[in-house]
Motif scaffolding. Structure first.
Motif, short mmCIF file in Angstrom:
data_model
loop_
_atom_site.label_atom_id
_atom_site.label_comp_id
_atom_site.label_asym_id
_atom_site.label_seq_id
_atom_site.Cartn_x
_atom_site.Cartn_y
_atom_site.Cartn_z
N GLU A 105 2.10 -8.11 1.02
CA GLU A 105 1.01 -6.96 1.59
C GLU A 105 1.58 -5.62 1.28
OE1 GLU A 105 -2.40 -5.80 2.87
OE2 GLU A 105 -2.01 -7.85 2.80
N PRO A 106 1.03 -4.79 0.42
CA PRO A 106 1.65 -3.52 0.27
C PRO A 106 1.59 -2.50 1.37
CG PRO A 106 -0.64 -3.52 -0.64
CD PRO A 106 -0.12 -4.95 0.04
N VAL A 107 3.16 -1.81 1.55
CA VAL A 107 3.31 -0.94 2.66
C VAL A 107 3.55 0.50 2.20
CG1 VAL A 107 3.75 -3.02 4.21
CG2 VAL A 107 5.68 -1.89 2.68
N ALA A 108 3.70 1.23 3.23
CA ALA A 108 4.13 2.57 2.78
C ALA A 108 5.57 2.70 3.02
CB ALA A 108 3.29 3.79 3.73
N PRO A 109 6.14 2.94 2.33
CA PRO A 109 7.65 3.16 2.13
C PRO A 109 8.17 4.24 3.10
CG PRO A 109 7.34 3.82 0.13
CD PRO A 109 6.11 3.55 0.87
N SER A 110 9.54 3.95 3.62
CA SER A 110 10.18 5.11 4.23
C SER A 110 11.13 5.80 3.25
CB SER A 110 11.08 4.65 5.41
OG SER A 110 11.94 3.83 4.79
#
Length: 147
Positions: free
Chosen positions: A135-140
């Motif tokens: 699942e694509p996530v917003a990176p830190s």
């Protein structure tokens, strides 16, 4: 060209710089070598892999909204691995195609190899029978700087 990781005085990752920039930081005494390449040197300095800032730099802005979306950021987040087949990825694919209102966001884009990107085309992964491997996530900031 090799990149050198710059970490804050508390060892939190900040960004990457060129070797030349890292050497200038060492000469100006704003940073010190935290990790170096064994048996390699430039001038009187060992070749740095990681340099640590002498003084702590406040980076509150980094902990707010996170990094802005970019193609290179998506590829770095996904480690240049195709979200559909796992091979080396060079392109960015929109999970919900742009023609259907999909936008350039962290959660709507994944790294993809050219073949999978062409095969999926203007369809969703379900319509193309190509499930995502993750699942694509917003990176830190740390996720992108740690590369």
């Amino acid at each position: 060209m090799e990149a050198v990781l710059v970490v804050n005085a508390d060892l939190g990752p900040l960004h990457r710089v060129s070797v030349q920039h890292a050497i200038r930081m060492l000469c100006r005494r704003v940073a010190e070598i935290h990790e170096a390449e064994p048996d390699r040197s430039i001038g009187g300095y060992p070749l740095p892999r990681v340099v640590r800032l002498i003084r702590y730099v406040v980076t509150r802005w980094r902990f707010g909204s996170g990094p802005v979306w970019s193609r290179s950021g998506v590829l770095a987040r996904d480690q240049h691995r195709c979200a559909y087949c796992g091979r080396f990825a060079t392109t960015v694919d929109h999970v919900l195609p742009r023609s259907r209102g999909g936008r350039n966001t962290w959660r709507n884009t994944v790294a993809a190899c050219y073949g999978c990107n062409q095969r999926k085309g203007d369809r969703t992964p379900a319509e193309a029978d190509m499930p995502l491997r993750y699942e694509p996530v917003a990176p830190s900031w740390a996720m992108l700087a740690g590369r």
